[in-house]
Design a protein around this motif. Structure first.
Motif, PDB file in Angstrom:
ATOM      1  N   LEU A  79       0.805  -1.226   0.000  1.00 54.90           N
ATOM      2  CA  LEU A  79       0.000   0.000   0.000  1.00 54.90           C
ATOM      3  C   LEU A  79       0.840   1.279   0.000  1.00 54.90           C
ATOM      4  N   PRO A  80       1.841   1.414   0.872  1.00 56.74           N
ATOM      5  CA  PRO A  80       2.655   2.640   0.799  1.00 56.74           C
ATOM      6  C   PRO A  80       3.462   2.744  -0.495  1.00 56.74           C
ATOM      7  N   VAL A  81       3.964   1.604  -0.989  1.00 55.86           N
ATOM      8  CA  VAL A  81       4.740   1.645  -2.229  1.00 55.86           C
ATOM      9  C   VAL A  81       3.842   2.054  -3.399  1.00 55.86           C
ATOM     10  N   GLN A  82       2.589   1.584  -3.394  1.00 55.71           N
ATOM     11  CA  GLN A  82       1.652   1.974  -4.448  1.00 55.71           C
ATOM     12  C   GLN A  82       1.395   3.471  -4.407  1.00 55.71           C
ATOM     13  N   LYS A  83       1.232   4.028  -3.206  1.00 56.73           N
ATOM     14  CA  LYS A  83       0.993   5.472  -3.093  1.00 56.73           C
ATOM     15  C   LYS A  83       2.205   6.273  -3.548  1.00 56.73           C
ATOM     16  N   ALA A  84       3.404   5.752  -3.264  1.00 56.09           N
ATOM     17  CA  ALA A  84       4.618   6.486  -3.616  1.00 56.09           C
ATOM     18  C   ALA A  84       4.972   6.364  -5.093  1.00 56.09           C
ATOM     19  N   THR A  85       4.678   5.204  -5.698  1.00 53.72           N
ATOM     20  CA  THR A  85       5.124   4.964  -7.070  1.00 53.72           C
ATOM     21  C   THR A  85       4.010   4.912  -8.095  1.00 53.72           C
ATOM     22  N   GLY A  86       2.779   4.621  -7.670  1.00 54.23           N
ATOM     23  CA  GLY A  86       1.676   4.473  -8.604  1.00 54.23           C
ATOM     24  C   GLY A  86       1.593   3.094  -9.250  1.00 54.23           C
ATOM     25  N   ILE A  87       2.478   2.174  -8.858  1.00 50.44           N
ATOM     26  CA  ILE A  87       2.434   0.808  -9.401  1.00 50.44           C
ATOM     27  C   ILE A  87       1.166   0.131  -8.896  1.00 50.44           C
ATOM     28  N   ASP A  88       0.549  -0.672  -9.748  1.00 52.07           N
ATOM     29  CA  ASP A  88      -0.692  -1.366  -9.410  1.00 52.07           C
ATOM     30  C   ASP A  88      -0.519  -2.188  -8.122  1.00 52.07           C
ATOM     31  N   THR A  89      -1.467  -2.067  -7.219  1.00 51.61           N
ATOM     32  CA  THR A  89      -1.407  -2.754  -5.931  1.00 51.61           C
ATOM     33  C   THR A  89      -1.363  -4.265  -6.096  1.00 51.61           C
TER      34      THR A  89
ATOM     35  N   ALA B  78       1.533  -9.342  -5.422  1.00 53.62           N
ATOM     36  CA  ALA B  78       2.072 -10.590  -5.991  1.00 53.62           C
ATOM     37  C   ALA B  78       3.590 -10.661  -5.836  1.00 53.62           C
ATOM     38  N   VAL B  79       4.273  -9.560  -6.153  1.00 59.25           N
ATOM     39  CA  VAL B  79       5.735  -9.538  -6.053  1.00 59.25           C
ATOM     40  C   VAL B  79       6.187  -9.669  -4.593  1.00 59.25           C
ATOM     41  N   ALA B  80       5.547  -8.919  -3.705  1.00 57.59           N
ATOM     42  CA  ALA B  80       5.932  -8.982  -2.288  1.00 57.59           C
ATOM     43  C   ALA B  80       5.611 -10.364  -1.701  1.00 57.59           C
TER      44      ALA B  80
END
Length: 140
Positions: free
Chosen positions: A118-128, A133-135
């Motif tokens: 969730l924080p990475v999506q907010k910072a980068t815009g990459i699909d959650t 899946a990657v994490a």
């Protein structure tokens, strides 16, 4: 016949037991988990300082007593949680503690993945969904 390197069917021999330092690192990893910090932050902002201090003190005291007793039993017997449950509840009754423990681990995994995604999506815009899946694969 294969060797049981995890000692899943009997006690862990003294020579194979881990030391205090490695177990401390595992316990610190559980303590410094982002969901624990988030919960503590939420608790801290919702209570007065005295109430927060009392809640932390009582919570840690109860958890410390509980885990100390479990740690003593495990260290004395060399048995895993699952074997102790089997001795306590029988072969058929041990499914319930195992189910509860397994359920908490699935929840722990899910919270850990979400706390990353969730924080990475907010910072980068990459699909959650991609981040989850990657994490999830990386944690596995």
């Amino acid at each position: 016949m294969a060797t049981d390197n995890n000692y899943s069917l009997g006690p862990v021999p003294m020579a194979a037991r881990k030391g205090v330092l490695s177990l401390t690192m595992v316990m610190l990893g559980l303590t410094f988990f982002s969901a624990s910090m988030w919960t503590g932050g939420t608790l801290g902002t919702g209570l007065s300082f005295n109430d927060f201090f009392l809640a932390v003190l009582l919570g840690n005291l109860l958890l410390g007593i509980y885990t100390s007793v479990l740690g003593y039993i495990g260290a004395s017997s060399g048995l895993s949680t699952h074997l102790l449950a089997r001795f306590s509840f029988g072969a058929k009754g041990s499914w319930l503690p195992s189910l509860i423990l397994g359920g908490t681990q699935v929840g722990w995994f899910g919270v850990g993945v979400a706390m990353f995604a969730l924080p990475v999506q907010k910072a980068t815009g990459i699909d959650t969904n991609i981040l989850i899946a990657v994490a999830g694969l990386a944690m596995t």
